[in-house]
Design a protein around this motif. Structure first.
Motif, PDB file in Angstrom:
ATOM      1  N   TRP A   1     -27.481 -29.134  11.035  1.00 33.61           N
ATOM      2  CA  TRP A   1     -27.293 -28.147  12.084  1.00 33.61           C
ATOM      3  C   TRP A   1     -26.841 -26.865  11.412  1.00 33.61           C
ATOM      4  CZ3 TRP A   1     -25.068 -32.971  14.071  1.00 33.61           C
ATOM      5  CH2 TRP A   1     -25.822 -33.506  15.116  1.00 33.61           C
ATOM      6  N   GLY A   2     -27.765 -26.216  10.735  1.00 32.18           N
ATOM      7  CA  GLY A   2     -27.435 -24.994  10.012  1.00 32.18           C
ATOM      8  C   GLY A   2     -26.903 -23.904  10.906  1.00 32.18           C
ATOM      9  N   SER A   3     -27.277 -23.944  12.169  1.00 29.39           N
ATOM     10  CA  SER A   3     -26.819 -22.905  13.083  1.00 29.39           C
ATOM     11  C   SER A   3     -25.575 -23.323  13.861  1.00 29.39           C
ATOM     12  CB  SER A   3     -27.930 -22.561  14.076  1.00 29.39           C
ATOM     13  OG  SER A   3     -28.250 -23.700  14.852  1.00 29.39           O
ATOM     14  N   ALA A   4     -25.047 -24.505  13.610  1.00 28.34           N
ATOM     15  CA  ALA A   4     -23.872 -24.970  14.357  1.00 28.34           C
ATOM     16  C   ALA A   4     -22.665 -24.131  13.982  1.00 28.34           C
ATOM     17  CB  ALA A   4     -23.600 -26.443  14.074  1.00 28.34           C
ATOM     18  N   THR A   5     -22.018 -23.610  14.967  1.00 27.12           N
ATOM     19  CA  THR A   5     -20.820 -22.805  14.776  1.00 27.12           C
ATOM     20  C   THR A   5     -19.887 -23.072  15.942  1.00 27.12           C
ATOM     21  OG1 THR A   5     -21.687 -20.935  16.029  1.00 27.12           O
ATOM     22  CG2 THR A   5     -22.097 -20.928  13.656  1.00 27.12           C
ATOM     23  N   THR A   6     -18.694 -22.495  15.861  1.00 29.20           N
ATOM     24  CA  THR A   6     -17.844 -22.530  17.042  1.00 29.20           C
ATOM     25  C   THR A   6     -18.467 -21.565  18.040  1.00 29.20           C
ATOM     26  OG1 THR A   6     -16.415 -20.819  16.148  1.00 29.20           O
ATOM     27  CG2 THR A   6     -15.736 -23.091  15.781  1.00 29.20           C
ATOM     28  N   HIS A   7     -18.459 -21.923  19.269  1.00 29.68           N
ATOM     29  CA  HIS A   7     -19.173 -21.173  20.296  1.00 29.68           C
ATOM     30  C   HIS A   7     -18.322 -20.048  20.876  1.00 29.68           C
ATOM     31  CE1 HIS A   7     -21.294 -20.517  24.144  1.00 29.68           C
ATOM     32  NE2 HIS A   7     -22.346 -20.798  23.408  1.00 29.68           N
ATOM     33  N   HIS A   8     -17.065 -20.005  20.528  1.00 34.97           N
ATOM     34  CA  HIS A   8     -16.118 -19.025  21.056  1.00 34.97           C
ATOM     35  C   HIS A   8     -15.980 -19.128  22.570  1.00 34.97           C
ATOM     36  CE1 HIS A   8     -15.785 -17.387  17.088  1.00 34.97           C
ATOM     37  NE2 HIS A   8     -17.099 -17.209  17.045  1.00 34.97           N
ATOM     38  N   SER A   9     -16.253 -20.312  23.079  1.00 36.45           N
ATOM     39  CA  SER A   9     -15.984 -20.570  24.489  1.00 36.45           C
ATOM     40  C   SER A   9     -15.256 -21.900  24.575  1.00 36.45           C
ATOM     41  CB  SER A   9     -17.265 -20.587  25.316  1.00 36.45           C
ATOM     42  OG  SER A   9     -18.120 -21.601  24.883  1.00 36.45           O
ATOM     43  N   THR A  10     -14.540 -22.069  25.636  1.00 33.81           N
ATOM     44  CA  THR A  10     -13.736 -23.275  25.806  1.00 33.81           C
ATOM     45  C   THR A  10     -13.966 -23.874  27.186  1.00 33.81           C
ATOM     46  OG1 THR A  10     -11.841 -22.054  26.664  1.00 33.81           O
ATOM     47  CG2 THR A  10     -11.902 -22.402  24.281  1.00 33.81           C
ATOM     48  N   VAL A  11     -13.658 -25.145  27.289  1.00 34.05           N
ATOM     49  CA  VAL A  11     -13.614 -25.832  28.569  1.00 34.05           C
ATOM     50  C   VAL A  11     -12.250 -26.488  28.638  1.00 34.05           C
ATOM     51  CG1 VAL A  11     -14.530 -27.751  29.929  1.00 34.05           C
ATOM     52  CG2 VAL A  11     -16.106 -26.247  28.694  1.00 34.05           C
ATOM     53  N   ASP A  12     -11.473 -26.079  29.588  1.00 34.21           N
ATOM     54  CA  ASP A  12     -10.136 -26.629  29.788  1.00 34.21           C
ATOM     55  C   ASP A  12      -9.311 -26.575  28.494  1.00 34.21           C
ATOM     56  OD1 ASP A  12      -8.047 -27.763  31.265  1.00 34.21           O
ATOM     57  OD2 ASP A  12      -8.703 -29.806  30.803  1.00 34.21           O
ATOM     58  N   GLY A  13      -9.400 -25.477  27.767  1.00 34.52           N
ATOM     59  CA  GLY A  13      -8.606 -25.282  26.562  1.00 34.52           C
ATOM     60  C   GLY A  13      -9.190 -25.889  25.308  1.00 34.52           C
ATOM     61  N   ARG A  14     -10.364 -26.511  25.390  1.00 30.00           N
ATOM     62  CA  ARG A  14     -10.974 -27.138  24.216  1.00 30.00           C
ATOM     63  C   ARG A  14     -12.155 -26.287  23.767  1.00 30.00           C
ATOM     64  NH1 ARG A  14      -9.621 -31.008  27.738  1.00 30.00           N
ATOM     65  NH2 ARG A  14     -11.674 -30.993  28.695  1.00 30.00           N
ATOM     66  N   ILE A  15     -12.219 -25.999  22.464  1.00 33.46           N
ATOM     67  CA  ILE A  15     -13.280 -25.176  21.901  1.00 33.46           C
ATOM     68  C   ILE A  15     -14.586 -25.958  21.883  1.00 33.46           C
ATOM     69  CG2 ILE A  15     -14.060 -23.999  19.800  1.00 33.46           C
ATOM     70  CD1 ILE A  15     -11.077 -23.580  19.135  1.00 33.46           C
ATOM     71  N   LEU A  16     -15.675 -25.303  22.256  1.00 33.27           N
ATOM     72  CA  LEU A  16     -16.985 -25.933  22.205  1.00 33.27           C
ATOM     73  C   LEU A  16     -17.657 -25.616  20.878  1.00 33.27           C
ATOM     74  CD1 LEU A  16     -18.352 -25.186  25.781  1.00 33.27           C
ATOM     75  CD2 LEU A  16     -17.276 -27.271  24.950  1.00 33.27           C
ATOM     76  N   VAL A  17     -18.421 -26.565  20.386  1.00 30.99           N
ATOM     77  CA  VAL A  17     -19.198 -26.390  19.167  1.00 30.99           C
ATOM     78  C   VAL A  17     -20.624 -26.090  19.604  1.00 30.99           C
ATOM     79  CG1 VAL A  17     -20.021 -27.496  17.066  1.00 30.99           C
ATOM     80  CG2 VAL A  17     -17.710 -27.949  17.892  1.00 30.99           C
ATOM     81  N   ASP A  18     -21.212 -25.079  18.998  1.00 33.03           N
ATOM     82  CA  ASP A  18     -22.527 -24.639  19.439  1.00 33.03           C
ATOM     83  C   ASP A  18     -23.648 -25.401  18.742  1.00 33.03           C
ATOM     84  OD1 ASP A  18     -24.560 -23.300  20.630  1.00 33.03           O
ATOM     85  OD2 ASP A  18     -24.205 -21.394  19.637  1.00 33.03           O
TER      86      ASP A  18
ATOM     87  N   VAL B   1     -14.358 -25.545   9.294  1.00 27.78           N
ATOM     88  CA  VAL B   1     -14.222 -26.430   8.132  1.00 27.78           C
ATOM     89  C   VAL B   1     -14.861 -27.787   8.432  1.00 27.78           C
ATOM     90  CG1 VAL B   1     -12.557 -27.691   6.703  1.00 27.78           C
ATOM     91  CG2 VAL B   1     -12.192 -25.272   7.202  1.00 27.78           C
ATOM     92  N   LEU B   2     -14.644 -28.316   9.632  1.00 27.02           N
ATOM     93  CA  LEU B   2     -15.249 -29.600  10.009  1.00 27.02           C
ATOM     94  C   LEU B   2     -16.769 -29.496  10.056  1.00 27.02           C
ATOM     95  CD1 LEU B   2     -12.743 -30.661  12.805  1.00 27.02           C
ATOM     96  CD2 LEU B   2     -12.987 -31.691  10.532  1.00 27.02           C
ATOM     97  N   LEU B   3     -17.279 -28.367  10.529  1.00 30.36           N
ATOM     98  CA  LEU B   3     -18.731 -28.173  10.550  1.00 30.36           C
ATOM     99  C   LEU B   3     -19.307 -28.133   9.133  1.00 30.36           C
ATOM    100  CD1 LEU B   3     -19.043 -25.585  13.428  1.00 30.36           C
ATOM    101  CD2 LEU B   3     -20.008 -27.895  13.398  1.00 30.36           C
ATOM    102  N   ARG B   4     -18.585 -27.512   8.214  1.00 32.21           N
ATOM    103  CA  ARG B   4     -19.035 -27.513   6.810  1.00 32.21           C
ATOM    104  C   ARG B   4     -19.087 -28.940   6.272  1.00 32.21           C
ATOM    105  NH1 ARG B   4     -15.117 -22.997   5.327  1.00 32.21           N
ATOM    106  NH2 ARG B   4     -16.197 -21.192   6.151  1.00 32.21           N
ATOM    107  N   GLU B   5     -18.078 -29.733   6.624  1.00 30.09           N
ATOM    108  CA  GLU B   5     -18.073 -31.130   6.197  1.00 30.09           C
ATOM    109  C   GLU B   5     -19.255 -31.878   6.805  1.00 30.09           C
ATOM    110  OE1 GLU B   5     -15.351 -35.173   6.325  1.00 30.09           O
ATOM    111  OE2 GLU B   5     -14.450 -33.289   6.984  1.00 30.09           O
ATOM    112  N   LEU B   6     -19.544 -31.604   8.079  1.00 26.27           N
ATOM    113  CA  LEU B   6     -20.700 -32.231   8.720  1.00 26.27           C
ATOM    114  C   LEU B   6     -21.979 -31.872   7.978  1.00 26.27           C
ATOM    115  CD1 LEU B   6     -22.076 -33.773  11.058  1.00 26.27           C
ATOM    116  CD2 LEU B   6     -22.142 -31.592  12.280  1.00 26.27           C
TER     117      LEU B   6
END
Length: 85
Positions: free
Chosen positions: A41-58, A25-30
């Motif tokens: 960033w039309g290809s920006a999505t959640t990356h389905h990976s995390t660092v120390d419990g935090r989701i990365l944005v691709d 939802v935040l990416l859509r707002e962006l």
């Protein structure tokens, strides 16, 4: 415009509370808010990976905090007000 607010740090514990659906939802707002500034960033999505419990944005594996800080700046620009705490 002056920035009076400290940006959210990538290791802020609150970043662990975001779900992939919330970040989508935040990416859509962006995409919506950033379009008029040429931020696309039309290809920006959640990356389905995390660092120390935090989701990365691709879009270069940026942490969620980067996405939130950018959205704060875009919102403030639209309001034409300083970024205040």
């Amino acid at each position: 415009m002056t920035m009076n607010r400290t940006p959210i740090a990538p290791d802020d514990p609150r970043m662990r509370d975001y779900t992939p659906a919330q970040i989508t939802v935040l990416l859509r707002e962006l995409h919506t808010r950033g379009a008029r500034f040429g931020i696309q960033w039309g290809s920006a999505t959640t990356h389905h990976s995390t660092v120390d419990g935090r989701i990365l944005v691709d879009f270069g594996n940026a942490p969620t905090a980067t996405l939130l800080n950018l959205l704060h700046l875009l919102r403030d620009t639209e309001r034409n007000e300083p970024w205040e705490s």
